[in-house]
Write an enzyme that holds these catalytic residues in place. Structure first.
Site, PDB file in Angstrom:
ATOM      1  CD  GLU A 139      -1.203 -19.506  -4.492  1.00 54.19           C
ATOM      2  OE1 GLU A 139      -2.306 -18.961  -4.339  1.00 54.19           O
ATOM      3  OE2 GLU A 139      -0.651 -19.652  -5.605  1.00 54.19           O
ATOM      4  NE  ARG A 155     -10.079 -10.648   1.471  1.00 58.73           N
ATOM      5  CZ  ARG A 155      -9.369 -11.678   0.997  1.00 58.73           C
ATOM      6  NH1 ARG A 155      -9.964 -12.778   0.626  1.00 58.73           N
ATOM      7  NH2 ARG A 155      -8.075 -11.590   0.895  1.00 58.73           N
ATOM      8  CE  LYS A 166      -1.239 -14.398  -0.711  1.00 54.89           C
ATOM      9  NZ  LYS A 166      -0.980 -15.818  -0.471  1.00 54.89           N
TER      10      LYS A 166
HETATM   11  P1  ATP Z   1      -4.549 -12.698  -1.427  1.00 56.15           P
HETATM   12  O1  ATP Z   1      -5.921 -12.568  -1.976  1.00 56.15           O
HETATM   13  O2  ATP Z   1      -4.039 -11.498  -0.716  1.00 56.15           O
HETATM   14  O3  ATP Z   1      -3.548 -13.267  -2.385  1.00 56.15           O
HETATM   15  P2  ATP Z   1      -5.152 -15.229  -0.400  1.00 56.15           P
HETATM   16  O4  ATP Z   1      -6.467 -15.384   0.242  1.00 56.15           O
HETATM   17  O5  ATP Z   1      -5.019 -15.739  -1.770  1.00 56.15           O
HETATM   18  O6  ATP Z   1      -4.691 -13.742  -0.261  1.00 56.15           O
HETATM   19  P3  ATP Z   1      -3.846 -17.383   0.844  1.00 56.15           P
HETATM   20  O7  ATP Z   1      -2.426 -17.626   1.034  1.00 56.15           O
HETATM   21  O8  ATP Z   1      -4.591 -18.251  -0.084  1.00 56.15           O
HETATM   22  O9  ATP Z   1      -4.003 -15.868   0.433  1.00 56.15           O
HETATM   23  O10 ATP Z   1      -4.593 -17.312   2.238  1.00 56.15           O
HETATM   24  C1  ATP Z   1      -4.424 -18.234   3.275  1.00 56.15           C
HETATM   25  C2  ATP Z   1      -5.600 -18.148   4.195  1.00 56.15           C
HETATM   26  O11 ATP Z   1      -5.711 -16.824   4.730  1.00 56.15           O
HETATM   27  C3  ATP Z   1      -6.908 -18.431   3.476  1.00 56.15           C
HETATM   28  O12 ATP Z   1      -7.655 -19.319   4.252  1.00 56.15           O
HETATM   29  C4  ATP Z   1      -7.556 -17.090   3.360  1.00 56.15           C
HETATM   30  O13 ATP Z   1      -8.944 -17.218   3.389  1.00 56.15           O
HETATM   31  C5  ATP Z   1      -7.017 -16.345   4.576  1.00 56.15           C
HETATM   32  N1  ATP Z   1      -7.000 -14.905   4.340  1.00 56.15           N
HETATM   33  C6  ATP Z   1      -6.360 -14.242   3.370  1.00 56.15           C
HETATM   34  N2  ATP Z   1      -6.621 -12.937   3.411  1.00 56.15           N
HETATM   35  C7  ATP Z   1      -7.442 -12.735   4.469  1.00 56.15           C
HETATM   36  C8  ATP Z   1      -8.088 -11.592   5.058  1.00 56.15           C
HETATM   37  N3  ATP Z   1      -7.924 -10.372   4.549  1.00 56.15           N
HETATM   38  N4  ATP Z   1      -8.875 -11.787   6.129  1.00 56.15           N
HETATM   39  C9  ATP Z   1      -9.028 -13.007   6.651  1.00 56.15           C
HETATM   40  N5  ATP Z   1      -8.471 -14.123   6.148  1.00 56.15           N
HETATM   41  C10 ATP Z   1      -7.689 -14.004   5.075  1.00 56.15           C
HETATM   42 MG    MG Z   2      -5.670 -17.867  -2.084  1.00 52.90          MG
END
Ligand code: ATP
Ligand code: MG
Length: 566
Positions: free
Chosen positions: A41, A265, A275
């Protein structure tokens, strides 16, 4: 021998569960090729957790001859921005991956809208006029079934009409939503008439003002995967309860059967990763920005001196888990050291200098020497990288007055102290053996000068080698250059930030000593280094030239020490 061989084969064939699934799908003909996607995102900068996901998605596709799409999940116009889109693309490229296509969920808004109309026609979706609060209350709890909305049984015509008017901007934000019509008593809460669309009158960074209704994650994600023929849609564990809903939409719409797989994760000690929290750190000036070298963001790690190779190696070592866990930050640092040790150039830098004077330096004659006020100058030659037989050499000027690390001298030294002490001998790295004859102190008793004699027969390469127990670093006082050094440490003092993932009071664990700034004295060859990766300050650690450097005023960031500090 037999046994060892067997063990090695077993280790090499050890596969993670995703590899097993993919190999099975290819073997059974379920899929003829592999298509993955990385779906960020664009609402923040990528962090080390995303790097794990990138290495996994791109890595699996690469491993099995498939492809990976970069798809921006831009379904929430309020928090998203092109600034983030650009940084995400830069970071993925820097990590060493190439996407087959660059797509945006917003590319599919027309298709998603049509599919929503189709669900309405199938009697599987309806417009709900309840307030957000009423919808939330009506959902029930895990123990208690929900309550059906009074708007649930609207006719298809009325629903189609209202949905179109939602799209046309006739209603205010929050006044209506489109919901799937499934089962308000379903044991999986996700099935209790989930929201498909909400009204948001906001400018979208790509679609502008064309839309004022936006699809929810659950409605958009699987369908986007399906449009792109994604075979293996890999996401983090918390989405496992969403999977049945992901499958439900694909089945009802009769579209390409993408399938979702979840892995744990990445969580790191001494690090927050969400984030939202990273944004808080930036907004509250706890750090200098998204790319502050203490941030776990990819741009922060890059500025800290991390290499793409070290991050990819880390992702590999962490592996693919099915259970949430907390990885030790020292593993990431180990991967960096392991990479830099092989590749980085070495220089001598003194961070806490004390003067060392060689009193007999100008006694007698020495052929080929030049004269300065301080006397004779000699040049030592040393490999830039002793780990690399092909490495270039550097030239280090040596003279009568030098600086050494204050900690390399001890007046009342214990027996096991093998560096410099009164009456003791030590080798100056790449150069002569010196003996401490006298110590000069100021009126407060602070040592300001260490007077030594040198043994002219101990020049490396000239005559037989004489060994002494200790070797220390130095720079020539007449030639060294002043540099500015930022000593970075962990941003937080607590390994486990209140749970996995990290808790809310992380700010109370901020490390007040995560940045200490000092000046240091470097051998002149460092000024000309153009290796573009971190260099090693010998016997100290790895440091990378920061972009704040100006000609004659270089700034270095500490990446990591030579040994684990844990
Ligand atoms: P946040 O919770 O920090 O906002 P998010 O998961 O919403 O992170 P996205 O931009 O939606 O962030 O993530 C893009 C991809 O990265 C998704 O497929 C998500 O599952 C993966 N991802 C995000 N954080 C992690 C992590 N800590 N470990 C492994 N994969 C991750
Ligand atoms: Mg997300």
């Amino acid at each position: 021998m037999e046994e060892v061989k067997k063990e090695v084969t077993e280790v090499t064939v050890q596969k993670n569960f995703l590899e097993e699934i993919i190999e099975n799908d290819l073997a059974t003909g379920k899929h003829s090729s592999v298509m993955t996607r990385f779906p960020p995102e664009p609402n923040g900068y990528l962090h080390i957790g995303h790097a794990k996901s990138i290495c996994l998605n791109f890595g699996l596709a690469r491993q099995y001859g498939g492809k990976t799409n970069l798809r921006f999940d831009d379904t929430n116009p309020v928090k998203e921005d092109t600034e983030y889109v650009d940084s995400i693309k830069e970071d993925i490229k820097w990590l060493g991956f190439e996407w087959a296509n660059e797509f945006y969920a917003s590319d599919y808004f027309d298709q998603l809208y049509e599919w929503a109309q189709k669900l309405i026609r199938m009697g599987l979706a309806y417009v709900d006029d309840q307030s957000q609060e009423e919808i939330r209350k009506g959902r029930g709890t895990v123990q208690q079934p929900g309550i059906e909305s009074p708007y649930r049984n609207r006719s298809v015509e009325e629903n189609l009409n209202l949905f179109e008017r939602m799209k046309n901007g006739e209603f205010e934000d929050g006044s209506r939503v489109l919901r799937a019509k499934i089962d308000m008593a379903h044991p999986n809460m996700m099935f209790r008439d989930p929201l498909l669309y909400r009204i948001i009158h906001a400018h979208h960074h790509r679609t502008g003002d064309k839309w004022c209704i936006y699809p929810m994650y659950d409605y958009a994600h699987g369908q986007c995967d399906s449009i792109e023929n994604i075979t293996h849609s890999i996401c983090t564990l918390e989405f496992d309860v969403h999977r049945p809903l992901y499958d439900w939409f694909i089945e009802k719409l009769g579209i390409f059967p993408s399938h979702q797989y979840e892995f744990a994760r990445l969580n790191l000690t001494y690090t927050v990763m969400s984030k939202r929290k990273l944004l808080e750190l930036v907004r509250n000036n706890f750090v200098s920005g998204w790319d502050d070298p203490r941030m776990p963001t990819i741009c922060g790690l890059r500025r800290r001196g991390y290499t793409p190779e070290s991050i990819r190696a880390f992702a590999e070592k962490v592996g693919v888990a099915k259970r949430d866990n907390l990885i030790d930050l020292s593993l990431l640092e180990w991967c960096l050291r392991d990479d830099l040790n092989k590749r980085s150039n070495r220089y001598m830098v003194i961070t806490d200098p004390v003067k060392l004077v060689i009193t007999n330096w100008n006694d007698g004659e020495c052929s080929g020497a030049t004269e300065l006020e301080t006397g004779r100058i000699e040049y030592c030659t040393a490999p830039k990288n002793p780990e690399d037989p092909q490495a270039e050499t550097r030239t280090i000027p040596f003279g009568r007055e030098l600086y050494i690390e204050r900690s390399d001298f001890m007046e009342d030294a214990p027996k096991k102290f093998f560096r410099l002490k009164p009456g003791g001998e030590v080798r100056l790295k790449y150069s002569y053996i010196v003996k401490c004859e006298e110590v000069v102190k100021d009126e407060n008793g602070k040592i300001i000068e260490i007077r030594c004699t040198y043994d002219p027969t101990t020049k490396p390469g000239a005559g037989p080698w004489r060994s002494v127990k200790g070797t220390i670093g130095w720079v020539s006082a007449a030639h060294c250059e002043k540099i500015h050094v930022r000593l970075y440490d962990r941003l937080f003092t607590q390994a486990d930030m209140g749970g996995i993932p990290e808790g809310e009071d992380y700010k109370s664990y901020l490390n007040p000593e995560s940045l200490i700034e000092i000046d240091a004295l470097a051998e002149p060859a460092l000024m000309e280094d153009d290796s573009a990766i971190a260099v090693q300050f010998e016997r100290n650690g790895y440091y990378i030239k920061d972009r704040d450097s100006k000609p004659g005023a270089l700034v270095f960031n500490k990446a990591t020490g030579l040994k684990s500090s844990f």
